[in-house]
Design a protein around this motif. Structure first.
Motif, PDB file in Angstrom:
ATOM      1  N   SER A 199       0.798  -1.235   0.000  1.00 16.39           N
ATOM      2  CA  SER A 199       0.000   0.000   0.000  1.00 16.39           C
ATOM      3  C   SER A 199       0.827   1.280   0.000  1.00 16.39           C
ATOM      4  O   SER A 199       0.322   2.334  -0.379  1.00 16.39           O
ATOM      5  CB  SER A 199      -0.946   0.014   1.202  1.00 16.39           C
ATOM      6  N   SER A 200       2.084   1.219   0.387  1.00 17.46           N
ATOM      7  CA  SER A 200       2.909   2.430   0.398  1.00 17.46           C
ATOM      8  C   SER A 200       3.487   2.762  -0.984  1.00 17.46           C
ATOM      9  O   SER A 200       4.015   3.853  -1.185  1.00 17.46           O
ATOM     10  CB  SER A 200       4.051   2.285   1.405  1.00 17.46           C
ATOM     11  N   GLU A 201       3.376   1.846  -1.933  1.00 14.56           N
ATOM     12  CA  GLU A 201       3.905   2.095  -3.278  1.00 14.56           C
ATOM     13  C   GLU A 201       2.927   2.987  -4.047  1.00 14.56           C
ATOM     14  O   GLU A 201       1.731   2.710  -4.083  1.00 14.56           O
ATOM     15  CB  GLU A 201       4.112   0.772  -4.017  1.00 14.56           C
ATOM     16  N   PRO A 202       3.410   4.092  -4.652  1.00 12.33           N
ATOM     17  CA  PRO A 202       2.511   5.049  -5.323  1.00 12.33           C
ATOM     18  C   PRO A 202       1.601   4.428  -6.378  1.00 12.33           C
ATOM     19  O   PRO A 202       0.414   4.756  -6.449  1.00 12.33           O
ATOM     20  CB  PRO A 202       3.465   6.058  -5.962  1.00 12.33           C
ATOM     21  N   GLY A 203       2.109   3.528  -7.188  1.00 14.33           N
ATOM     22  CA  GLY A 203       1.292   2.910  -8.228  1.00 14.33           C
ATOM     23  C   GLY A 203       0.193   2.037  -7.659  1.00 14.33           C
ATOM     24  O   GLY A 203      -0.932   2.022  -8.155  1.00 14.33           O
ATOM     25  N   VAL A 204       0.501   1.300  -6.598  1.00 16.79           N
ATOM     26  CA  VAL A 204      -0.489   0.438  -5.954  1.00 16.79           C
ATOM     27  C   VAL A 204      -1.543   1.290  -5.258  1.00 16.79           C
ATOM     28  O   VAL A 204      -2.738   1.017  -5.340  1.00 16.79           O
ATOM     29  CB  VAL A 204       0.186  -0.535  -4.965  1.00 16.79           C
ATOM     30  N   LYS A 205      -1.110   2.350  -4.588  1.00 17.37           N
ATOM     31  CA  LYS A 205      -2.046   3.252  -3.910  1.00 17.37           C
ATOM     32  C   LYS A 205      -3.037   3.847  -4.909  1.00 17.37           C
ATOM     33  O   LYS A 205      -4.237   3.878  -4.671  1.00 17.37           O
ATOM     34  CB  LYS A 205      -1.271   4.371  -3.215  1.00 17.37           C
ATOM     35  N   THR A 235      -8.616  -5.491 -17.711  1.00 18.65           N
ATOM     36  CA  THR A 235      -7.203  -5.743 -17.976  1.00 18.65           C
ATOM     37  C   THR A 235      -6.417  -4.556 -17.456  1.00 18.65           C
ATOM     38  O   THR A 235      -6.699  -3.408 -17.799  1.00 18.65           O
ATOM     39  CB  THR A 235      -6.957  -5.913 -19.486  1.00 18.65           C
ATOM     40  N   VAL A 236      -5.436  -4.832 -16.599  1.00 21.40           N
ATOM     41  CA  VAL A 236      -4.636  -3.792 -15.964  1.00 21.40           C
ATOM     42  C   VAL A 236      -3.167  -4.116 -16.180  1.00 21.40           C
ATOM     43  O   VAL A 236      -2.756  -5.264 -16.019  1.00 21.40           O
ATOM     44  CB  VAL A 236      -4.942  -3.735 -14.440  1.00 21.40           C
ATOM     45  N   ASP A 237      -2.370  -3.120 -16.556  1.00 20.63           N
ATOM     46  CA  ASP A 237      -0.926  -3.331 -16.705  1.00 20.63           C
ATOM     47  C   ASP A 237      -0.266  -3.289 -15.333  1.00 20.63           C
ATOM     48  O   ASP A 237      -0.382  -2.300 -14.610  1.00 20.63           O
ATOM     49  CB  ASP A 237      -0.311  -2.245 -17.591  1.00 20.63           C
ATOM     50  N   LEU A 238       0.398  -4.390 -14.976  1.00 17.18           N
ATOM     51  CA  LEU A 238       1.116  -4.486 -13.709  1.00 17.18           C
ATOM     52  C   LEU A 238       2.556  -4.874 -13.970  1.00 17.18           C
ATOM     53  O   LEU A 238       2.925  -5.216 -15.088  1.00 17.18           O
ATOM     54  CB  LEU A 238       0.438  -5.512 -12.793  1.00 17.18           C
ATOM     55  N   VAL A 239       3.368  -4.830 -12.937  1.00 14.97           N
ATOM     56  CA  VAL A 239       4.797  -5.118 -13.029  1.00 14.97           C
ATOM     57  C   VAL A 239       5.106  -6.273 -12.079  1.00 14.97           C
ATOM     58  O   VAL A 239       4.544  -6.344 -10.981  1.00 14.97           O
ATOM     59  CB  VAL A 239       5.614  -3.868 -12.620  1.00 14.97           C
ATOM     60  N   VAL A 240       5.996  -7.159 -12.484  1.00 14.78           N
ATOM     61  CA  VAL A 240       6.413  -8.259 -11.615  1.00 14.78           C
ATOM     62  C   VAL A 240       7.270  -7.681 -10.493  1.00 14.78           C
ATOM     63  O   VAL A 240       8.279  -7.028 -10.732  1.00 14.78           O
ATOM     64  CB  VAL A 240       7.204  -9.323 -12.405  1.00 14.78           C
ATOM     65  N   LEU A 295       2.775  -9.281  -7.830  1.00 18.35           N
ATOM     66  CA  LEU A 295       2.678  -8.164  -8.750  1.00 18.35           C
ATOM     67  C   LEU A 295       2.677  -6.823  -8.019  1.00 18.35           C
ATOM     68  O   LEU A 295       2.306  -6.736  -6.856  1.00 18.35           O
ATOM     69  CB  LEU A 295       1.400  -8.278  -9.581  1.00 18.35           C
ATOM     70  N   THR A 296       3.075  -5.777  -8.727  1.00 13.60           N
ATOM     71  CA  THR A 296       2.985  -4.413  -8.233  1.00 13.60           C
ATOM     72  C   THR A 296       2.535  -3.539  -9.388  1.00 13.60           C
ATOM     73  O   THR A 296       2.514  -3.993 -10.545  1.00 13.60           O
ATOM     74  CB  THR A 296       4.325  -3.941  -7.630  1.00 13.60           C
ATOM     75  N   ALA A 297       2.148  -2.324  -9.104  1.00 17.31           N
ATOM     76  CA  ALA A 297       1.684  -1.401 -10.146  1.00 17.31           C
ATOM     77  C   ALA A 297       2.766  -0.365 -10.405  1.00 17.31           C
ATOM     78  O   ALA A 297       3.426   0.099  -9.483  1.00 17.31           O
ATOM     79  CB  ALA A 297       0.392  -0.723  -9.706  1.00 17.31           C
ATOM     80  N   PRO A 298       2.961  -0.006 -11.678  1.00 16.64           N
ATOM     81  CA  PRO A 298       3.957   1.015 -11.984  1.00 16.64           C
ATOM     82  C   PRO A 298       3.558   2.351 -11.359  1.00 16.64           C
ATOM     83  O   PRO A 298       2.365   2.647 -11.222  1.00 16.64           O
ATOM     84  CB  PRO A 298       3.964   1.076 -13.504  1.00 16.64           C
ATOM     85  N   SER A 299       4.537   3.130 -10.979  1.00 18.00           N
ATOM     86  CA  SER A 299       4.273   4.469 -10.447  1.00 18.00           C
ATOM     87  C   SER A 299       3.712   5.341 -11.552  1.00 18.00           C
ATOM     88  O   SER A 299       4.071   5.190 -12.713  1.00 18.00           O
ATOM     89  CB  SER A 299       5.563   5.084  -9.914  1.00 18.00           C
TER      90      SER A 299
END
Length: 67
Positions: free
Chosen positions: A20-26, A38-43, A59-63
């Motif tokens: 939750s602290s990662e900007p892209g995930v937030k 469909t969502v673009d995510l990052v390994v 997975l994580t979300a790009p900033s």
């Protein structure tokens, strides 16, 4: 849970609580895309798993792009 197209036997998820602290995930957690979108995510990490599926992709979300 997520589906990795072309890698269906592999498990995957985006842990919005742990990351939750990662900007892209937030940002993604605030927007809440509809189920089936469909969502673009990052390994973020690939782990061996002690049960099926034997491989799990964290997975994580790009900033967001900075202007």
């Amino acid at each position: 849970m997520a589906e990795l197209h072309g890698y269906e036997p592999v498990g995957a998820s985006l842990d919005t609580i742990r990351r939750s602290s990662e900007p892209g995930v937030k940002r993604l957690a605030q927007e809440l895309p509809p189920v089936g979108a469909t969502v673009d995510l990052v390994v973020g990490m690939v782990r061996a798993w002690d049960r099926k599926p034997w491989i799990w992709v964290d997975l994580t979300a790009p900033s967001p792009a900075e202007d």
